[in-house]
Every structure is written in C-alpha cells, then in structure tokens.
Design a protein around this motif. Structure first.
Motif, PDB file in Angstrom:
ATOM      1  N   ARG A 137       0.824  -1.209   0.000  1.00 35.25           N
ATOM      2  CA  ARG A 137       0.000   0.000   0.000  1.00 35.25           C
ATOM      3  C   ARG A 137       0.862   1.265   0.000  1.00 35.25           C
ATOM      4  O   ARG A 137       0.668   2.188   0.812  1.00 35.25           O
ATOM      5  CB  ARG A 137      -0.967  -0.007   1.181  1.00 35.25           C
ATOM      6  CG  ARG A 137      -1.808  -1.273   1.279  1.00 35.25           C
ATOM      7  CD  ARG A 137      -2.962  -1.151   2.244  1.00 35.25           C
ATOM      8  NE  ARG A 137      -4.089  -0.448   1.618  1.00 35.25           N
ATOM      9  CZ  ARG A 137      -5.288  -0.294   2.204  1.00 35.25           C
ATOM     10  NH1 ARG A 137      -5.500  -0.766   3.425  1.00 35.25           N
ATOM     11  NH2 ARG A 137      -6.261   0.342   1.584  1.00 35.25           N
ATOM     12  N   PRO A 138       1.821   1.349  -0.905  1.00 33.17           N
ATOM     13  CA  PRO A 138       2.806   2.439  -0.841  1.00 33.17           C
ATOM     14  C   PRO A 138       2.217   3.824  -1.058  1.00 33.17           C
ATOM     15  O   PRO A 138       2.767   4.811  -0.545  1.00 33.17           O
ATOM     16  CB  PRO A 138       3.804   2.073  -1.945  1.00 33.17           C
ATOM     17  CG  PRO A 138       3.001   1.258  -2.927  1.00 33.17           C
ATOM     18  CD  PRO A 138       2.070   0.460  -2.066  1.00 33.17           C
ATOM     19  N   MET A 139       1.107   3.934  -1.790  1.00 32.63           N
ATOM     20  CA  MET A 139       0.540   5.261  -2.017  1.00 32.63           C
ATOM     21  C   MET A 139      -0.007   5.868  -0.732  1.00 32.63           C
ATOM     22  O   MET A 139      -0.067   7.097  -0.604  1.00 32.63           O
ATOM     23  CB  MET A 139      -0.544   5.208  -3.090  1.00 32.63           C
ATOM     24  CG  MET A 139      -0.009   5.231  -4.513  1.00 32.63           C
ATOM     25  SD  MET A 139       1.134   6.610  -4.859  1.00 32.63           S
ATOM     26  CE  MET A 139       0.064   8.033  -4.589  1.00 32.63           C
ATOM     27  N   LEU A 140      -0.378   5.032   0.229  1.00 37.67           N
ATOM     28  CA  LEU A 140      -0.812   5.584   1.514  1.00 37.67           C
ATOM     29  C   LEU A 140       0.362   6.264   2.218  1.00 37.67           C
ATOM     30  O   LEU A 140       0.191   7.292   2.881  1.00 37.67           O
ATOM     31  CB  LEU A 140      -1.400   4.489   2.405  1.00 37.67           C
ATOM     32  CG  LEU A 140      -2.656   3.787   1.886  1.00 37.67           C
ATOM     33  CD1 LEU A 140      -3.213   2.852   2.951  1.00 37.67           C
ATOM     34  CD2 LEU A 140      -3.709   4.803   1.455  1.00 37.67           C
ATOM     35  N   ASN A 141       1.560   5.699   2.075  1.00 36.45           N
ATOM     36  CA  ASN A 141       2.752   6.352   2.626  1.00 36.45           C
ATOM     37  C   ASN A 141       3.043   7.661   1.901  1.00 36.45           C
ATOM     38  O   ASN A 141       3.426   8.658   2.524  1.00 36.45           O
ATOM     39  CB  ASN A 141       3.961   5.439   2.515  1.00 36.45           C
ATOM     40  CG  ASN A 141       3.851   4.217   3.394  1.00 36.45           C
ATOM     41  OD1 ASN A 141       3.479   3.145   2.919  1.00 36.45           O
ATOM     42  ND2 ASN A 141       4.150   4.360   4.676  1.00 36.45           N
ATOM     43  N   MET A 142       2.880   7.668   0.572  1.00 34.14           N
ATOM     44  CA  MET A 142       3.134   8.885  -0.190  1.00 34.14           C
ATOM     45  C   MET A 142       2.131   9.979   0.203  1.00 34.14           C
ATOM     46  O   MET A 142       2.499  11.153   0.329  1.00 34.14           O
ATOM     47  CB  MET A 142       3.041   8.592  -1.686  1.00 34.14           C
ATOM     48  CG  MET A 142       4.072   7.588  -2.213  1.00 34.14           C
ATOM     49  SD  MET A 142       5.797   8.091  -2.010  1.00 34.14           S
ATOM     50  CE  MET A 142       6.236   7.242  -0.480  1.00 34.14           C
ATOM     51  N   GLU A 143       0.876   9.603   0.399  1.00 37.05           N
ATOM     52  CA  GLU A 143      -0.138  10.563   0.834  1.00 37.05           C
ATOM     53  C   GLU A 143       0.240  11.166   2.185  1.00 37.05           C
ATOM     54  O   GLU A 143       0.150  12.381   2.396  1.00 37.05           O
ATOM     55  CB  GLU A 143      -1.499   9.880   0.936  1.00 37.05           C
ATOM     56  CG  GLU A 143      -2.093   9.389  -0.377  1.00 37.05           C
ATOM     57  CD  GLU A 143      -2.771  10.497  -1.158  1.00 37.05           C
ATOM     58  OE1 GLU A 143      -2.811  11.634  -0.654  1.00 37.05           O
ATOM     59  OE2 GLU A 143      -3.257  10.227  -2.269  1.00 37.05           O
ATOM     60  N   ARG A 144       0.641  10.317   3.106  1.00 35.62           N
ATOM     61  CA  ARG A 144       0.982  10.793   4.451  1.00 35.62           C
ATOM     62  C   ARG A 144       2.227  11.670   4.421  1.00 35.62           C
ATOM     63  O   ARG A 144       2.308  12.695   5.112  1.00 35.62           O
ATOM     64  CB  ARG A 144       1.179   9.602   5.391  1.00 35.62           C
ATOM     65  CG  ARG A 144       1.298   9.976   6.843  1.00 35.62           C
ATOM     66  CD  ARG A 144       1.251   8.744   7.721  1.00 35.62           C
ATOM     67  NE  ARG A 144       2.382   7.841   7.481  1.00 35.62           N
ATOM     68  CZ  ARG A 144       2.526   6.656   8.069  1.00 35.62           C
ATOM     69  NH1 ARG A 144       1.601   6.213   8.908  1.00 35.62           N
ATOM     70  NH2 ARG A 144       3.577   5.900   7.803  1.00 35.62           N
ATOM     71  N   MET A 145       3.213  11.283   3.606  1.00 33.55           N
ATOM     72  CA  MET A 145       4.434  12.075   3.502  1.00 33.55           C
ATOM     73  C   MET A 145       4.133  13.453   2.906  1.00 33.55           C
ATOM     74  O   MET A 145       4.704  14.471   3.334  1.00 33.55           O
ATOM     75  CB  MET A 145       5.455  11.333   2.639  1.00 33.55           C
ATOM     76  CG  MET A 145       6.822  11.995   2.626  1.00 33.55           C
ATOM     77  SD  MET A 145       8.064  10.926   1.849  1.00 33.55           S
ATOM     78  CE  MET A 145       9.524  11.969   2.020  1.00 33.55           C
ATOM     79  N   PHE A 146       3.242  13.492   1.955  1.00 34.09           N
ATOM     80  CA  PHE A 146       2.835  14.753   1.326  1.00 34.09           C
ATOM     81  C   PHE A 146       2.208  15.682   2.364  1.00 34.09           C
ATOM     82  O   PHE A 146       2.539  16.875   2.434  1.00 34.09           O
ATOM     83  CB  PHE A 146       1.853  14.455   0.203  1.00 34.09           C
ATOM     84  CG  PHE A 146       1.458  15.651  -0.626  1.00 34.09           C
ATOM     85  CD1 PHE A 146       2.162  15.976  -1.765  1.00 34.09           C
ATOM     86  CD2 PHE A 146       0.369  16.439  -0.271  1.00 34.09           C
ATOM     87  CE1 PHE A 146       1.799  17.064  -2.542  1.00 34.09           C
ATOM     88  CE2 PHE A 146      -0.001  17.539  -1.034  1.00 34.09           C
ATOM     89  CZ  PHE A 146       0.719  17.853  -2.176  1.00 34.09           C
TER      90      PHE A 146
END
Length: 410
Positions: free
Chosen positions: A117-126
């Motif tokens: 679920r890497p896009m959830l990490n990208m969302e949170r990092m953003f």
C-alpha cells in the motif's frame, strides 16, 4: 483554499491554510524519467536473514533529491550509499524541520518483490511536508523513484518470509542559516535496509505497557498526526522510564480524562465485549492526536470486509465458519482509561494489540498503571483476532494471497 478538506484513507482531516507558499512547487516536481543512476562499484555482503535486527544494516545505494526556493527541484539521483554533508547551521539540526516515512518491500513466495500500500505512505508524507513547510512533490513520481531504488537493491530484500526490506524516505530542511523560518533549501533522501523483527522478543510474544498520565505524546492542535521526528525523540526518556519499571512499551494517555491514544510507536486496537453485550473492535479515531497508520487502516479495511461478508452469509453456518469470525462491530471513537479498566474488571476484554509497519501486529499482555499491574487476557484468547490479522496481512505482503494492496516492484 484554506477551507479545502483533504481525504486520507477514507477519513477527512482539516489541513492548515497553505501559508508556507509551497503549493506553487507542485507543478515543478521532480520526474522519475529524469532519474540518474550511479552504481556502487563495491557491493557489501548480504547478512543472514536469521541474524537481522531492526534498522542496523543498510543497502548499497540511496536516493537523493535536492531542492531550493530559487531553482526548485533538482534531478533525482540513485548513488552509492554515503554520508550526508550538512552545513552546521542547517535548519534540520536546530529547528527539527524534518519528516520521514516507514514502509517495506517483501520477497514473496514466488520470489517477486512487493511493496505494501505504498501510495498511503506517499499521501501521508505529502501531508507531513505541507505541515512542515517543506516543498510539495508529485507522489506518483516519488514512488517511481523509490521503486527503482528497491529494484536496484533487490538482492537486499531478504530471501525469507520472516524478514523484509525497510524503506525510510526522509525529508529535511538544510537552510544554511539560523532563524525560525521556512527552509529555502531542502533534501529528500531514501535509504533502505533489511530488517528482522522489531521487538527483541520476536515472534508473536506479548509486550507489557506503562500507562503514566504524567506523560503526553501529542495533543490536539499539534502535530501528532504527522510523521515527523519531533514526535519521537521526546518519547525516548519515557520509554527508558518504562524499561526501568519492567515494561517494554508506553501506552500514551491524553488529557485529564486519560484518553487512550497510541501504544509505543503503534496504533492501538481493543477487541472486547462492549457494555451492550456486543463483540466490538475499537480503535481511537483520526482526530489529530494519533498517526494515521497504514497498518491501522489495513486492519480496519479487513475487519469491515469480514463483517460485511459475515452479514451477507450469516444464514449459512458453514460459509460463516469458512470466512472466519466477522460477528463483531468495528468502531473508531475516543476510548478512556477508566473504560479499559472497567472492562478488564468485568472480564469483557478479549484482546489488546498494537499495529504498525515495523511490527505488523503486536499483542499486549499486561499494563502497569499507577503502581498496579493489570493482566490483559490477549494470549489466553488465542489471540484469535490478532493472529488472523497478522496472517491476512503477511499473506498479502509475501504473495500467498494476491491483492492490489501489494504492487510488484521486480
């Protein structure tokens, strides 16, 4: 613009007004197509997966992407793993202008490498970048760069279903001057390394908790919902105090009502029989105090799927048994220490466990609160639900179950 609502994992959060001026840098984000690669001529030997501990060994390469207010994003680079060179006045060193992420790559039973679920990490990092007044970026482009780094260092992904490759994207302000202001220079970098179990006990062993209302991890209106270093450094002293008292982790309480928030660096789940006599999976809500964990969201998504399936097939006992236990409610709400103690006293607690990227699912066995130790019957109850969550997630991560939560890298 300030009234915009940002959706994350199905939950709605109110961002701060975009007063940092970072929004204008979205269109000038770096591109994965421009990535340059310098291979390390000397590769290190890979460690035995059975000897791995958490966060002590790193791979042969790293990803770096520089930024300045004057020139915008620089070309992303994958290069040999090396030390950083920072000006002594860099803003990260003085004012903690910093954020990070934690994610993993897994070598599946088919020898393919997957992220989770890497896009959830990208969302949170953003969101963390926006809150830290660091420049924004294209989440998809960053994920492409990270995926290429994992592909290059794929031999560092352990050949084991008990280990994984930990991925640490980090974003720091490197403004070379003193003064509390938005950094005009920044560096985004990613390092990776093989990891074993997060806790030294390993396996599915329960942890003991210290709950001390004198200490607070985060507060409403603060930055508890963002993954920034300032949320972690101050907890080390409390963790040390817990260790002195024979506890492995801290159960963080908040306010005079002693609201239960997180457990160590994990999100908390309570599986109990509520006062109405219903089985219920309970976890604190995303209201600004806790980190919106990727594993937390995954457990909630799985649980709601199970409940839906159970309700759909409840008339067929055989099918109901086949799909597993789904005869419980799933609730996100504030929960207080007095509720937990009353439920323990009444024998209504079934399982208590933490959830996070590093540990996946970790059962809780005891709680020290105001000088009294309370035994939590997690292990006596299987723990059926915690083990099922652990199996479902690891089956997806290691490719035993195919799901779009685990995109392939190589």
């Amino acid at each position: 613009m300030a009234a915009l609502r940002t959706a994350l994992n199905g939950r709605y959060l109110h961002p701060l007004p975009r007063s940092c001026g970072s929004l204008r840098f979205i269109s000038s984000s770096f591109k994965a197509a421009d990535l340059t690669i310098e291979k390390n001529p000397v590769l290190k030997p890979k460690p035995d997966p059975s000897s791995l501990v958490f966060g002590k060994q790193f791979s042969d390469h790293m990803l770096t992407i520089g930024w300045s207010a004057a020139e915008g994003w620089q070309t992303p680079q994958i290069k040999p793993f090396q030390n950083l060179s920072l000006h002594p006045a860099s803003s990260v060193l003085h004012y903690s202008i910093e954020l990070f992420e934690g994610m993993k790559a897994f070598r599946g039973v088919d020898n393919r490498i997957r992220l989770f679920r890497p896009m959830l990490n990208m969302e949170r990092m953003f969101r963390s970048a926006e809150r830290s007044c660091l420049p924004l970026f294209d989440k998809v482009e960053l994920l492409k760069c990270i995926s290429k780094l994992v592909e290059i260092d794929q031999e560092w992904v352990p050949y084991s279903t008990d280990a994984s490759l930990y991925i640490r994207p980090t974003f720091i302000g490197i403004e070379p001057s003193l003064g509390v202001s938005r950094a005009g220079h920044a560096l985004l970098f990613v390092i990776v390394g093989p990891v074993g179990p997060y806790f030294a006990t390993g396996g599915f062993s329960p942890v003991s908790l210290l709950a001390d209302p004198r200490y607070v991890r985060a507060w409403r209106g603060g930055v508890g919902e963002y993954k920034i270093g300032g949320n972690y450094g101050p907890t080390i002293a409390v963790q040390s105090e817990a260790a002195k008292l024979g506890c492995q982790q801290v159960l963080w309480l908040y306010g005079e009502s002693e609201e239960i928030t997180e457990v160590g660096t994990m999100n908390l789940f309570i599986y109990w029989t509520n006062e109405s006599g219903e089985k219920e999976l309970l976890t604190p809500p995303l209201d600004g105090v806790i980190l919106p964990g990727v594993t937390r969201q995954s457990l909630l998504d799985l649980a709601r799927e199970w409940v839906s399936e159970y309700e759909k097939f409840s008339e067929d006992k055989r099918v109901g048994e086949l799909i597993g236990k789904g005869d419980f409610k799933v609730t996100e709400r504030r929960v207080f220490m007095h509720e937990l103690l009353a439920a323990l006293d009444a024998g209504r607690i079934l399982e208590v466990f933490g959830a996070g990227t590093a540990c996946v699912v970790c059962p809780v066995g005891s709680l020290l609160y105001k000088g009294q130790t309370y035994q939590i019957p997690t292990m006596q109850n299987g723990p059926d639900l915690a083990k099922r969550f652990h199996k479902e997630l690891t089956d997806i991560q290691y490719g035993r179950v195919q799901r779009d939560w685990a995109p392939l890298v190589a």
